[in-house]
Design a protein around this motif. Sequence first.
Motif, PDB file in Angstrom:
ATOM      1  N   ARG A  32      26.187  30.115 -21.511  1.00  0.00           N
ATOM      2  CA  ARG A  32      27.529  30.117 -20.919  1.00  0.00           C
ATOM      3  C   ARG A  32      27.595  31.061 -19.719  1.00  0.00           C
ATOM      4  O   ARG A  32      28.242  30.763 -18.710  1.00  0.00           O
ATOM      5  CB  ARG A  32      28.554  30.528 -21.988  1.00  0.00           C
ATOM      6  CG  ARG A  32      29.999  30.503 -21.507  1.00  0.00           C
ATOM      7  CD  ARG A  32      30.952  30.839 -22.639  1.00  0.00           C
ATOM      8  NE  ARG A  32      32.333  30.869 -22.181  1.00  0.00           N
ATOM      9  CZ  ARG A  32      33.108  29.808 -22.081  1.00  0.00           C
ATOM     10  NH1 ARG A  32      32.631  28.618 -22.402  1.00  0.00           N
ATOM     11  NH2 ARG A  32      34.364  29.915 -21.655  1.00  0.00           N
ATOM     12  N   ALA A  77      26.218  29.394 -16.608  1.00  0.00           N
ATOM     13  CA  ALA A  77      27.168  28.445 -16.030  1.00  0.00           C
ATOM     14  C   ALA A  77      28.284  29.151 -15.263  1.00  0.00           C
ATOM     15  O   ALA A  77      28.803  28.637 -14.276  1.00  0.00           O
ATOM     16  CB  ALA A  77      27.756  27.572 -17.131  1.00  0.00           C
ATOM     17  N   LYS A  78      28.668  30.366 -15.706  1.00  0.00           N
ATOM     18  CA  LYS A  78      29.756  31.086 -15.064  1.00  0.00           C
ATOM     19  C   LYS A  78      29.295  31.857 -13.832  1.00  0.00           C
ATOM     20  O   LYS A  78      30.030  31.956 -12.839  1.00  0.00           O
ATOM     21  CB  LYS A  78      30.385  32.061 -16.068  1.00  0.00           C
ATOM     22  CG  LYS A  78      31.168  31.373 -17.191  1.00  0.00           C
ATOM     23  CD  LYS A  78      31.531  32.337 -18.296  1.00  0.00           C
ATOM     24  CE  LYS A  78      32.357  33.505 -17.811  1.00  0.00           C
ATOM     25  NZ  LYS A  78      32.732  34.415 -18.926  1.00  0.00           N
ATOM     26  N   ARG A  79      28.081  32.384 -13.869  1.00  0.00           N
ATOM     27  CA  ARG A  79      27.649  33.303 -12.821  1.00  0.00           C
ATOM     28  C   ARG A  79      26.655  32.712 -11.835  1.00  0.00           C
ATOM     29  O   ARG A  79      26.389  33.293 -10.787  1.00  0.00           O
ATOM     30  CB  ARG A  79      27.038  34.545 -13.474  1.00  0.00           C
ATOM     31  CG  ARG A  79      27.998  35.306 -14.374  1.00  0.00           C
ATOM     32  CD  ARG A  79      27.307  36.394 -15.168  1.00  0.00           C
ATOM     33  NE  ARG A  79      26.657  37.372 -14.306  1.00  0.00           N
ATOM     34  CZ  ARG A  79      25.923  38.389 -14.746  1.00  0.00           C
ATOM     35  NH1 ARG A  79      25.758  38.552 -16.052  1.00  0.00           N
ATOM     36  NH2 ARG A  79      25.364  39.231 -13.908  1.00  0.00           N
ATOM     37  N   SER A  80      26.091  31.560 -12.146  1.00  0.00           N
ATOM     38  CA  SER A  80      25.065  30.974 -11.286  1.00  0.00           C
ATOM     39  C   SER A  80      25.621  30.580  -9.928  1.00  0.00           C
ATOM     40  O   SER A  80      26.781  30.172  -9.799  1.00  0.00           O
ATOM     41  CB  SER A  80      24.467  29.738 -11.962  1.00  0.00           C
ATOM     42  OG  SER A  80      23.601  29.047 -11.074  1.00  0.00           O
ATOM     43  N   ALA A  99      27.125  27.112  -9.711  1.00  0.00           N
ATOM     44  CA  ALA A  99      28.446  26.784 -10.253  1.00  0.00           C
ATOM     45  C   ALA A  99      29.291  26.127  -9.165  1.00  0.00           C
ATOM     46  O   ALA A  99      29.349  26.592  -8.031  1.00  0.00           O
ATOM     47  CB  ALA A  99      29.126  28.048 -10.763  1.00  0.00           C
ATOM     48  N   GLU A 112      27.450  21.042 -13.290  1.00  0.00           N
ATOM     49  CA  GLU A 112      28.571  20.951 -14.226  1.00  0.00           C
ATOM     50  C   GLU A 112      28.071  20.420 -15.562  1.00  0.00           C
ATOM     51  O   GLU A 112      26.916  20.004 -15.686  1.00  0.00           O
ATOM     52  CB  GLU A 112      29.661  20.033 -13.661  1.00  0.00           C
ATOM     53  CG  GLU A 112      29.169  18.633 -13.338  1.00  0.00           C
ATOM     54  CD  GLU A 112      30.206  17.799 -12.607  1.00  0.00           C
ATOM     55  OE1 GLU A 112      31.346  18.267 -12.447  1.00  0.00           O
ATOM     56  OE2 GLU A 112      29.865  16.673 -12.211  1.00  0.00           O
ATOM     57  N   TRP A 132      24.178  21.390 -18.922  1.00  0.00           N
ATOM     58  CA  TRP A 132      24.790  21.927 -17.716  1.00  0.00           C
ATOM     59  C   TRP A 132      23.813  21.761 -16.569  1.00  0.00           C
ATOM     60  O   TRP A 132      22.695  22.273 -16.623  1.00  0.00           O
ATOM     61  CB  TRP A 132      25.140  23.397 -17.891  1.00  0.00           C
ATOM     62  CG  TRP A 132      25.927  23.958 -16.731  1.00  0.00           C
ATOM     63  CD1 TRP A 132      27.259  23.792 -16.498  1.00  0.00           C
ATOM     64  CD2 TRP A 132      25.434  24.775 -15.665  1.00  0.00           C
ATOM     65  NE1 TRP A 132      27.633  24.447 -15.339  1.00  0.00           N
ATOM     66  CE2 TRP A 132      26.534  25.062 -14.818  1.00  0.00           C
ATOM     67  CE3 TRP A 132      24.181  25.291 -15.343  1.00  0.00           C
ATOM     68  CZ2 TRP A 132      26.408  25.848 -13.667  1.00  0.00           C
ATOM     69  CZ3 TRP A 132      24.049  26.061 -14.196  1.00  0.00           C
ATOM     70  CH2 TRP A 132      25.152  26.339 -13.377  1.00  0.00           C
TER      71      TRP A 132
END
Length: 303
Positions: A126, A129-132, A135, A139, A151
Amino acid sequence: MDADLDTLATALYARVDDLFKDAPDRLPARPRTGFPVHLTDAELVTLSVMQALLGFTSEARWLRFATTHLRHLFPYLPLQPGYNKRLRKLSATIGWLIRVLGRDTSIWSDDVWVVDSTPVECGRSRETAKRSDLAGFAEYGYCASHSRFFWGLRLHLLATVHGLPIGFALTGAKADERHALQGILADPALADLAVGNTVIGDKNYFGADFEDHLTRAGIELLRPARKGEPDRPGSQFFKPLRQVIESIFDTLKGQLNLENHGARSTSGVIVRIWQRLLAMTAAIWHNDRIGAPVLRSLTAYDH
């Protein structure tokens, strides 16, 4: 190094170098002043194709290997940061080369194409997915063949039955496969080539408006009937040709490490996927030139 790989690398370098001389506008702009270039763009592209064919997913490990084993082909080799930076700048050029090399084969004008998409996972946690930096492009999507969510992105590929890429696109994991195919076919370079061709896809390529769009472009679509539909023409071809597109993706994933791209940015993931498509195209191009019995075979080049 294997003689077959050396032969492919030499032939590819000569062809790419000629293409760059004929179309210098396809290369990224270079400052008028600065350090001299010791590794040409044609050499860099050839080096990147060899990396993909030999299965090196780490650029640092690849350059260490090349320093030991490939000095006879590349007297100068850059450090990893320079290699990565220059390769990302050549992303659009590599995409162009895939098409140009494809046109240089005897199978470019084949009138049967297969189309499908495959997941390109970019992370699992997770926090990733938030910090890459991916993003917003990458998705969450669903992979039916593995019955799981992932993802990342989707590679959409339109190819001949020999595996030669005709058109390709990289989208978010939720992108509609029909819209991606329409975008691929919107390329003016494919407009005349597509007329009279047959495209074979799975059940996801459906819809009256979508099929009407292909018909207006002169393309016949063959796909399996969806639930509640009557049998459609060409159903006897779906199973064997479904195996064809799956084997093409298996080459990209199993031998060219499509899923192990290791990229952390949009420009990085694009160039590393184009790098693998170019490697497959280059192998098909060379096998076609030497009259190899199986055009998509990488066996002679991956060791």
